[in-house]
Scaffold this motif. Structure first.
Motif, mmCIF file in Angstrom:
data_model
loop_
_atom_site.group_PDB
_atom_site.id
_atom_site.type_symbol
_atom_site.label_atom_id
_atom_site.label_comp_id
_atom_site.label_asym_id
_atom_site.label_seq_id
_atom_site.Cartn_x
_atom_site.Cartn_y
_atom_site.Cartn_z
ATOM 1 N N MET A 195 0.813 -1.210 0.000
ATOM 2 C CA MET A 195 0.000 0.000 0.000
ATOM 3 C C MET A 195 0.848 1.261 0.000
ATOM 4 O O MET A 195 0.373 2.344 -0.357
ATOM 5 C CB MET A 195 -0.925 0.024 1.224
ATOM 6 N N VAL A 196 2.094 1.136 0.408
ATOM 7 C CA VAL A 196 2.996 2.287 0.435
ATOM 8 C C VAL A 196 3.511 2.524 -0.976
ATOM 9 O O VAL A 196 4.218 1.681 -1.545
ATOM 10 C CB VAL A 196 4.157 2.056 1.406
ATOM 11 N N GLY A 197 3.154 3.640 -1.563
ATOM 12 C CA GLY A 197 3.590 3.973 -2.907
ATOM 13 C C GLY A 197 4.786 4.907 -2.893
ATOM 14 O O GLY A 197 5.290 5.313 -1.843
ATOM 15 N N GLU A 198 5.247 5.258 -4.088
ATOM 16 C CA GLU A 198 6.415 6.144 -4.200
ATOM 17 C C GLU A 198 6.099 7.555 -3.745
ATOM 18 O O GLU A 198 6.935 8.234 -3.155
ATOM 19 C CB GLU A 198 6.905 6.151 -5.645
ATOM 20 N N PHE A 199 4.876 8.001 -4.000
ATOM 21 C CA PHE A 199 4.512 9.380 -3.668
ATOM 22 C C PHE A 199 3.346 9.455 -2.679
ATOM 23 O O PHE A 199 2.755 10.513 -2.508
ATOM 24 C CB PHE A 199 4.131 10.153 -4.950
ATOM 25 N N GLN A 200 2.995 8.360 -2.061
ATOM 26 C CA GLN A 200 1.901 8.387 -1.105
ATOM 27 C C GLN A 200 2.188 7.438 0.056
ATOM 28 O O GLN A 200 2.887 6.434 -0.106
ATOM 29 C CB GLN A 200 0.582 7.985 -1.774
ATOM 30 N N LEU A 201 1.661 7.783 1.189
ATOM 31 C CA LEU A 201 1.806 6.961 2.392
ATOM 32 C C LEU A 201 0.484 7.039 3.151
ATOM 33 O O LEU A 201 0.282 7.920 3.979
ATOM 34 C CB LEU A 201 2.956 7.474 3.263
ATOM 35 N N PRO A 202 -0.443 6.134 2.864
ATOM 36 C CA PRO A 202 -1.779 6.210 3.467
ATOM 37 C C PRO A 202 -1.777 5.748 4.926
ATOM 38 O O PRO A 202 -2.093 4.596 5.232
ATOM 39 C CB PRO A 202 -2.607 5.275 2.578
ATOM 40 N N TRP A 203 -1.442 6.651 5.815
ATOM 41 C CA TRP A 203 -1.333 6.283 7.231
ATOM 42 C C TRP A 203 -2.649 5.778 7.784
ATOM 43 O O TRP A 203 -2.671 4.848 8.607
ATOM 44 C CB TRP A 203 -0.862 7.507 8.032
ATOM 45 N N GLY A 204 -3.752 6.378 7.390
ATOM 46 C CA GLY A 204 -5.039 5.948 7.922
ATOM 47 C C GLY A 204 -5.372 4.522 7.541
ATOM 48 O O GLY A 204 -5.791 3.718 8.385
ATOM 49 N N MET A 205 -5.160 4.165 6.263
ATOM 50 C CA MET A 205 -5.450 2.804 5.821
ATOM 51 C C MET A 205 -4.458 1.814 6.429
ATOM 52 O O MET A 205 -4.828 0.681 6.769
ATOM 53 C CB MET A 205 -5.415 2.734 4.297
ATOM 54 N N LEU A 206 -3.207 2.212 6.573
ATOM 55 C CA LEU A 206 -2.227 1.328 7.199
ATOM 56 C C LEU A 206 -2.586 1.053 8.661
ATOM 57 O O LEU A 206 -2.482 -0.079 9.144
ATOM 58 C CB LEU A 206 -0.829 1.942 7.110
ATOM 59 N N ALA A 207 -3.019 2.107 9.364
ATOM 60 C CA ALA A 207 -3.418 1.923 10.755
ATOM 61 C C ALA A 207 -4.665 1.049 10.862
ATOM 62 O O ALA A 207 -4.754 0.172 11.732
ATOM 63 C CB ALA A 207 -3.662 3.280 11.409
ATOM 64 N N ALA A 208 -5.627 1.270 9.973
ATOM 65 C CA ALA A 208 -6.830 0.433 9.981
ATOM 66 C C ALA A 208 -6.483 -1.018 9.668
ATOM 67 O O ALA A 208 -7.015 -1.948 10.287
ATOM 68 C CB ALA A 208 -7.844 0.974 8.973
ATOM 69 N N GLY A 209 -5.594 -1.217 8.702
ATOM 70 C CA GLY A 209 -5.170 -2.583 8.389
ATOM 71 C C GLY A 209 -4.449 -3.245 9.546
ATOM 72 O O GLY A 209 -4.631 -4.444 9.804
ATOM 73 N N GLY A 210 -3.636 -2.469 10.259
ATOM 74 C CA GLY A 210 -2.966 -3.031 11.430
ATOM 75 C C GLY A 210 -3.941 -3.443 12.516
ATOM 76 O O GLY A 210 -3.784 -4.510 13.130
ATOM 77 N N MET A 211 -4.963 -2.629 12.736
ATOM 78 C CA MET A 211 -5.943 -2.968 13.770
ATOM 79 C C MET A 211 -6.752 -4.204 13.374
ATOM 80 O O MET A 211 -7.017 -5.079 14.205
ATOM 81 C CB MET A 211 -6.881 -1.789 14.009
ATOM 82 N N ILE A 212 -7.138 -4.292 12.105
ATOM 83 C CA ILE A 212 -7.884 -5.477 11.654
ATOM 84 C C ILE A 212 -7.002 -6.724 11.748
ATOM 85 O O ILE A 212 -7.477 -7.817 12.094
ATOM 86 C CB ILE A 212 -8.386 -5.268 10.218
ATOM 87 N N SER A 213 -5.721 -6.561 11.491
ATOM 88 C CA SER A 213 -4.823 -7.712 11.464
ATOM 89 C C SER A 213 -4.566 -8.298 12.842
ATOM 90 O O SER A 213 -4.279 -9.490 12.962
ATOM 91 C CB SER A 213 -3.486 -7.306 10.825
ATOM 92 N N ILE A 214 -4.634 -7.477 13.884
ATOM 93 C CA ILE A 214 -4.377 -8.011 15.225
ATOM 94 C C ILE A 214 -5.640 -8.571 15.880
ATOM 95 O O ILE A 214 -5.547 -9.218 16.930
ATOM 96 C CB ILE A 214 -3.758 -6.947 16.151
ATOM 97 N N LEU A 215 -6.793 -8.367 15.256
ATOM 98 C CA LEU A 215 -8.026 -8.894 15.839
ATOM 99 C C LEU A 215 -8.019 -10.418 15.969
ATOM 100 O O LEU A 215 -8.406 -10.942 17.026
ATOM 101 C CB LEU A 215 -9.228 -8.436 15.018
ATOM 102 N N PRO A 216 -7.608 -11.183 14.941
ATOM 103 C CA PRO A 216 -7.579 -12.644 15.123
ATOM 104 C C PRO A 216 -6.672 -13.082 16.264
ATOM 105 O O PRO A 216 -6.994 -14.035 16.981
ATOM 106 C CB PRO A 216 -7.064 -13.150 13.763
#
Length: 281
Positions: A237-258
């Motif tokens: 999700m990390v691109g050359e000219f973008q860093l979507p912190w909100g989506m990365l944080a949401a993905g991290g929270m979803i990933s630790i749920l299991p």
């Protein structure tokens, strides 16, 4: 004198509790900060001044992550790979751990040392041989091939941990079952495994967490969206000219749920298993 000792003990207790609370805050703070970032609007995330608490709450990052990306597929791939890895380790590692615990055969010590040597070397050294073998047998870029790759470095851990729990199981009960007419496998499944079931659960949990969070093998051995796991998906999700912190944080929270749900169900059994494995004799 008694009052002095009581006062000193209270001071030591307070100091111990303060240190434990501080350590707990240090461990929990990254999770709290990730969650706060996942519910912030973009103006509160990308700003010159630090915004500790969101001025406006939003769950758009979760909606965008789940509906506009392939993240659900990545999570399902991770669940499948983790389940297959635990299943393979459970079927093969249980028999191997029992054999190492109960039998004395030529090469036993060397094999156990070999398992340790596998764990000593960095996992990156295994990538090229595994890549070549998987490409030749047609397992490259597949979930079951990735599970086999995970097993190559998690099975030694499984065997070493479970062997300790089997060593703690009394051999006399197993011998009594053999005298009553039970076979070796029957005694293992009816006597030894029920005694060591807490340790078996604890070992499976450790293997599951390691497989769920693995990144390097998943990055090198998968190329398509249909077999990638969630750590690789977050990194891409990390691109050359973008860093979507909100989506990365949401993905991290979803990933630790299991992981959180897993611990919620097996925490008592896991603690009991670790305690049982630490006391032998």
């Amino acid at each position: 004198m008694t009052q002095t000792r009581t006062g000193s003990k209270m001071l030591w207790d307070l100091a111990s509790y303060a240190v434990l609370v501080l350590l707990a805050l240090v461990c929990v703070f990254p999770i709290i900060w990730t969650f706060l970032t996942s519910i912030k609007v973009e103006e509160d995330i990308v700003t010159r001044e630090m915004v500790y608490f969101p001025t406006r709450f939003t769950f758009d990052w979760y909606v965008r992550l789940w509906s506009q990306s392939g993240y659900p597929v990545l999570v399902m791939n991770s669940l499948m790979v983790t389940s297959l890895t635990v299943l393979i380790c459970l079927l093969t590692g249980t028999i191997a751990s029992y054999a190492f615990s109960r039998f004395h055969f030529p090469g036993r010590t060397q094999l156990m040392l070999g398992y340790l040597v596998v764990r000593m070397f960095p996992a990156v050294l295994m990538i090229i041989p595994l890549f070549i073998v998987m490409r030749q047998v047609g397992l490259l870029d597949s979930t079951h091939g990735l599970a086999i790759a995970y097993t190559s470095f998690l099975l030694p851990l499984f065997v070493w941990m479970l062997k300790g729990f089997f060593d703690a199981a009394p051999k006399e009960l197993e011998s009594a079952a053999r005298i009553d007419g039970s076979t070796r496998l029957g005694a293992m499944f009816r006597i030894v495994i029920p005694i060591a079931r807490n340790g078996l659960v604890a070992t499976c949990v450790f293997v599951a967490i390691a497989a769920w969070n693995e990144y390097l093998f998943a990055l090198m051995l998968t190329t398509s969206q249909g077999s990638r796991t969630w750590p690789v998906g977050l990194q891409l999700m990390v691109g050359e000219f973008q860093l979507p912190w909100g989506m990365l944080a949401a993905g991290g929270m979803i990933s630790i749920l299991p992981v959180i749900v897993l611990f919620a169900f097996v925490q008592r059994v896991m603690v009991a298993g670790i305690t049982a494995g630490a006391v032998k004799g």
